[in-house]
Scaffold this motif. Structure first.
Motif: not given
Length: 285
Positions: A19-25, A100-104, A169-175
């Motif tokens: 979650r922190t990494d995604v927010t920063d990205e 798109f970049r976040l999905s990658l 963005v849809f993800t399989a990660a449970e955040i």
């Protein structure tokens, strides 16, 4: 970077770090707003038909990450104008790039993810024939704690009112999800309805949101497209909610009520002359 294809559900501590990494990205990629929504919130709320829920669209979806960028108030105020059209187009490109970049980024860390484009239709002619889009970023933003749905059917955000655009963005990660805002942010002032050039909004017994004539709204946008100065955005412009109004020293919305009449009487009215300038350059009108 080597792509990790050994996809699996993250452990809680991994999800927290993610979650922190995604927010920063997302911030690095240029977004101002981000929220997280577990997909079970759609079923729990029961507001969105089953086929339009994320886990119906993609069976692996566990979390929806909603990303937003603001629409800058002084440019929104110029609507309809080429200036607003260019900002709208730039926001669309930026949002789709971020998604798109976040999905990658997520895929590279071993978490399946897919972007859902910020607009779900090819053009306005198609939209008139086939409403709605396949997924609502407005409801996604609500469930991700980014705002509440206002009279105008826009997502009302504390920072920017309705003056923001979103992508998911849809993800399989449970955040872990963000808290949903419980109190309606819309003041129900109906400024959006009073000044809607398409008369597309009207009050109903439910209070929020309004009855919305999507056909009238879309047909008005077709006119603006033909003039190269779309979208409309008046409902965004006149909404009094948002901390951005303090930044731009536009806390009062009273002058919106006399704008049309004043400009009809005198297109060079000193209070609105700058708007006439922006609207009469770069488009057909």
């Amino acid at each position: 970077m080597k792509l990790n294809l050994a996809f699996s559900s993250p452990e809680p501590q991994i999800a927290s770090a993610l979650r922190t990494d995604v927010t920063d990205e997302v911030a690095r990629l240029g977004s101002t707003l981000i929220g997280f929504a577990p997909v079970d919130r759609w079923a729990d709320a029961g507001e969105v038909p089953p086929d339009y829920r994320p886990d119906s669209i993609w069976r692996l979806a566990k979390t929806v990450i909603v990303v937003g960028v603001p629409m800058l108030l002084p440019i929104v105020e110029s609507t309809p104008s080429i200036n607003y059209q260019e900002m709208y187009n730039a926001s669309n490109v930026l949002l789709d790039q971020i998604a798109f970049r976040l999905s990658l980024f997520l895929n590279g860390r071993g978490f399946p993810a897919i972007p859902i484009p910020r607009d779900g239709y090819g053009n306005l002619d198609i939209l008139l024939k086939k409403m709605p889009a396949s997924f609502s970023h407005v409801y996604a933003g609500k469930y991700a704690g980014l705002g509440t749905i206002g009279f105008s059917h826009n997502l009302i955000n504390p920072q920017f009112g309705p003056r923001a655009r979103y992508v998911s963005v849809f993800t399989a990660a449970e955040i872990e999800g963000d808290p949903v805002i419980a109190r309606d942010l819309c003041k129900n002032c109906e400024m959006c309805a009073r000044l809607c050039p398409a008369a597309a909004l009207s009050a109903n017994a439910e209070r929020l949101p309004a009855d919305f004539d999507a056909i009238a709204c879309t047909k008005h946008h077709q006119i603006l497209v033909s003039q190269s100065r779309w979208p409309c955005g008046v409902c965004l412009k006149v909404c009094p909610i948002g901390e951005d109004r303090k930044l731009y020293q536009r806390t009062s919305v009273a002058d919106y009520l006399r704008e049309a009449e004043a400009l009809q009487t005198d297109p060079l009215d000193p209070q609105y002359r700058h708007l006439t300038h922006l609207r009469t350059h770069g488009s057909e009108v």
